[in-house]
Enzyme design. Structure first.
Site, PDB file in Angstrom:
ATOM      1  N   ASN A  11       0.867  -1.183   0.000  1.00 54.51           N
ATOM      2  CA  ASN A  11       0.000   0.000   0.000  1.00 54.51           C
ATOM      3  C   ASN A  11       0.904   1.234   0.000  1.00 54.51           C
ATOM      4  O   ASN A  11       1.492   1.560   1.015  1.00 54.51           O
ATOM      5  CB  ASN A  11      -0.889  -0.046   1.256  1.00 54.51           C
ATOM      6  CG  ASN A  11      -1.704   1.219   1.441  1.00 54.51           C
ATOM      7  OD1 ASN A  11      -1.795   2.054   0.538  1.00 54.51           O
ATOM      8  ND2 ASN A  11      -2.301   1.372   2.616  1.00 54.51           N
ATOM      9  N   TRP A  12       0.994   1.888  -1.147  1.00 60.75           N
ATOM     10  CA  TRP A  12       1.951   3.003  -1.272  1.00 60.75           C
ATOM     11  C   TRP A  12       1.425   4.303  -0.658  1.00 60.75           C
ATOM     12  O   TRP A  12       2.151   5.286  -0.584  1.00 60.75           O
ATOM     13  CB  TRP A  12       2.302   3.219  -2.745  1.00 60.75           C
ATOM     14  CG  TRP A  12       3.054   2.078  -3.363  1.00 60.75           C
ATOM     15  CD1 TRP A  12       3.473   0.926  -2.721  1.00 60.75           C
ATOM     16  CD2 TRP A  12       3.513   1.962  -4.715  1.00 60.75           C
ATOM     17  NE1 TRP A  12       4.145   0.106  -3.604  1.00 60.75           N
ATOM     18  CE2 TRP A  12       4.188   0.718  -4.836  1.00 60.75           C
ATOM     19  CE3 TRP A  12       3.412   2.782  -5.837  1.00 60.75           C
ATOM     20  CZ2 TRP A  12       4.758   0.290  -6.038  1.00 60.75           C
ATOM     21  CZ3 TRP A  12       3.980   2.362  -7.040  1.00 60.75           C
ATOM     22  CH2 TRP A  12       4.654   1.122  -7.133  1.00 60.75           C
ATOM     23  N   LYS A  13       0.167   4.336  -0.287  1.00 58.28           N
ATOM     24  CA  LYS A  13      -0.430   5.521   0.340  1.00 58.28           C
ATOM     25  C   LYS A  13      -0.161   6.776  -0.516  1.00 58.28           C
ATOM     26  O   LYS A  13      -0.071   6.679  -1.735  1.00 58.28           O
ATOM     27  CB  LYS A  13       0.080   5.679   1.770  1.00 58.28           C
ATOM     28  CG  LYS A  13      -0.110   4.379   2.580  1.00 58.28           C
ATOM     29  CD  LYS A  13       0.147   4.544   4.045  1.00 58.28           C
ATOM     30  CE  LYS A  13      -0.067   3.211   4.754  1.00 58.28           C
ATOM     31  NZ  LYS A  13       0.084   3.285   6.186  1.00 58.28           N
ATOM     32  N   HIS A  97      -9.342   1.341   4.812  1.00 58.36           N
ATOM     33  CA  HIS A  97      -8.066   1.451   5.529  1.00 58.36           C
ATOM     34  C   HIS A  97      -8.267   2.365   6.740  1.00 58.36           C
ATOM     35  O   HIS A  97      -9.046   3.327   6.676  1.00 58.36           O
ATOM     36  CB  HIS A  97      -6.998   2.022   4.586  1.00 58.36           C
ATOM     37  CG  HIS A  97      -5.633   1.982   5.203  1.00 58.36           C
ATOM     38  ND1 HIS A  97      -5.207   2.941   6.085  1.00 58.36           N
ATOM     39  CD2 HIS A  97      -4.633   1.082   5.095  1.00 58.36           C
ATOM     40  CE1 HIS A  97      -3.979   2.627   6.498  1.00 58.36           C
ATOM     41  NE2 HIS A  97      -3.606   1.500   5.904  1.00 58.36           N
ATOM     42  N   GLU A  99      -6.638   4.714   7.879  1.00 57.99           N
ATOM     43  CA  GLU A  99      -6.425   6.147   7.613  1.00 57.99           C
ATOM     44  C   GLU A  99      -7.667   6.761   6.963  1.00 57.99           C
ATOM     45  O   GLU A  99      -8.013   7.910   7.228  1.00 57.99           O
ATOM     46  CB  GLU A  99      -5.170   6.327   6.736  1.00 57.99           C
ATOM     47  CG  GLU A  99      -3.904   6.104   7.559  1.00 57.99           C
ATOM     48  CD  GLU A  99      -2.734   5.526   6.785  1.00 57.99           C
ATOM     49  OE1 GLU A  99      -2.724   5.597   5.551  1.00 57.99           O
ATOM     50  OE2 GLU A  99      -1.816   4.984   7.447  1.00 57.99           O
ATOM     51  N   GLU A 169      -5.493  -4.916  10.459  1.00 54.68           N
ATOM     52  CA  GLU A 169      -4.412  -3.962  10.712  1.00 54.68           C
ATOM     53  C   GLU A 169      -4.674  -3.228  12.029  1.00 54.68           C
ATOM     54  O   GLU A 169      -5.448  -2.263  12.060  1.00 54.68           O
ATOM     55  CB  GLU A 169      -4.345  -2.930   9.585  1.00 54.68           C
ATOM     56  CG  GLU A 169      -4.068  -3.545   8.233  1.00 54.68           C
ATOM     57  CD  GLU A 169      -3.481  -2.524   7.262  1.00 54.68           C
ATOM     58  OE1 GLU A 169      -2.361  -2.728   6.818  1.00 54.68           O
ATOM     59  OE2 GLU A 169      -4.146  -1.514   6.993  1.00 54.68           O
ATOM     60  N   GLY A 175       2.642   2.026  10.739  1.00 53.13           N
ATOM     61  CA  GLY A 175       3.636   3.091  10.599  1.00 53.13           C
ATOM     62  C   GLY A 175       4.348   3.440  11.893  1.00 53.13           C
ATOM     63  O   GLY A 175       5.025   4.463  11.979  1.00 53.13           O
ATOM     64  N   SER A 215       3.422  -2.356  10.225  1.00 53.80           N
ATOM     65  CA  SER A 215       4.875  -2.436  10.401  1.00 53.80           C
ATOM     66  C   SER A 215       5.479  -3.786  10.016  1.00 53.80           C
ATOM     67  O   SER A 215       6.417  -4.249  10.652  1.00 53.80           O
ATOM     68  CB  SER A 215       5.260  -2.059  11.836  1.00 53.80           C
ATOM     69  OG  SER A 215       4.890  -0.726  12.102  1.00 53.80           O
ATOM     70  N   GLY A 236       2.892  -1.153   4.243  1.00 53.69           N
ATOM     71  CA  GLY A 236       2.985   0.264   3.906  1.00 53.69           C
ATOM     72  C   GLY A 236       4.439   0.653   3.679  1.00 53.69           C
ATOM     73  O   GLY A 236       4.992   0.495   2.587  1.00 53.69           O
ATOM     74  N   GLY A 237       5.104   1.132   4.724  1.00 53.49           N
ATOM     75  CA  GLY A 237       6.471   1.655   4.636  1.00 53.49           C
ATOM     76  C   GLY A 237       7.426   0.760   3.851  1.00 53.49           C
ATOM     77  O   GLY A 237       8.131   1.231   2.951  1.00 53.49           O
TER      78      GLY A 237
END
Ligand code: PGA
Length: 260
Positions: A11-13, A97, A99, A169, A175, A215, A236-237
């Site tokens: 997930n590149w956000k 998600h 966010e 999640e 993150g 993470s 993500g990261g």
């Protein structure tokens, strides 16, 4: 993972411009093309979907949008419809998600409505659930996830459920570098599988893919992916660098090969 094909999703956000997205997408496609036992997915920004969807359409790489709207078209300034996404060659979408829920006010009901609409339109959906730190500290995690899942699952037909993947999640792990322990994650995945079985039948409970997110890194991926009820990861990261993302996919491929 028991007889299910692992899915490794990035997930590149809101990261990477068009050029950077296309470069990374090519590196992921190239670096994972020999993996036969897993599926690999990337989720770039809307801006990059068109180019990546078209240029990489002949690769095995799956591509997802990070969000969508639940209406076909109309006066919804700034929103993106499923038809627009489909026109780029993409038929996967991440919905709900944390966010989106926390920063953009998406309630359980809105998330469920989007998921229903996307599945009805033959999209593959990664539907996200998970509790906040406060909810975990109050030991409410099961109650929260159960409510999120109930709202999502209650209106779905058997055919629609086939294209649904769940991502668990925990918000406190996203993150933050704080991963759920493999035991904490496995416990929740087992719980999710039970709820799906209760609502949608035992076969669906057994076959549905449940990804862990929060993470995930090269360091902890093996332990997490070796858990019985964890069928992949939403990353993500660590998905923003080909080296770490392809490395996690390689770990998944090894696990799948061993178990398959
Ligand atoms: P993270 O993000 O891997 O950076 O924690 C996961 C996610 O939000 O999907």
């Amino acid at each position: 993972m028991i007889g299910r094909r692992l899915l490794i999703a990035g997930n590149w956000k809101m990261n990477l411009d068009l050029y950077g997205s296309y470069q990374l997408a090519k590196m992921v496609a190239e670096g994972t093309k020999s993996f036969e036992n897993i599926d690999v997915l990337i989720s770039p920004s809307f801006i990059s979907l068109g180019v990546i969807g078209q240029k990489l359409k002949d690769t095995e790489l799956l591509i997802a949008a990070q969000n969508c709207h639940y209406e076909e078209s109309g006066a919804f300034t700034g929103e993106i419809s499923l038809d627009m996404i489909r026109s780029t060659g993409v038929n996967w979408v991440i919905i709900g998600h944390s966010e989106r829920r926390a920063l953009f006010g998406e309630s359980d009901e809105i998330v469920a409505k989007k998921i229903k609409y996307a599945l009805l339109n033959r999209f593959h959906v990664i539907g996200c659930v998970g509790e906040s730190l406060e909810q975990r500290e109050n030991r409410e995690q099961e109650e929260v996830v159960q409510k999120q899942l109930d709202t999502i699952l209650r209106d779905l037909s058997e055919g629609e459920l086939e294209n649904l993947v769940i991502a668990y999640e925990p918000v406190w792990a996203i993150g933050t570098g704080k991963t759920a322990t493999p035991e904490q994650a496995e416990e929740m995945h087992e719980f999710i599988r039970k709820i799906v079985s209760k609502i949608a039948g035992e076969d669906r409970g057994k076959s549905i893919l449940i990804l862990y997110g929060g993470s995930v890194s090269l360091r902890n991926a093996e332990e997490l992916l070796n858990q019985t009820d964890i069928d992949g990861a939403l990353i993500g990261g660590a998905s923003l660098e080909a080296e770490s993302f392809n490395g996690i996919a390689a770990i998944a491929e090894d696990i799948s090969k061993e178990q398959g």
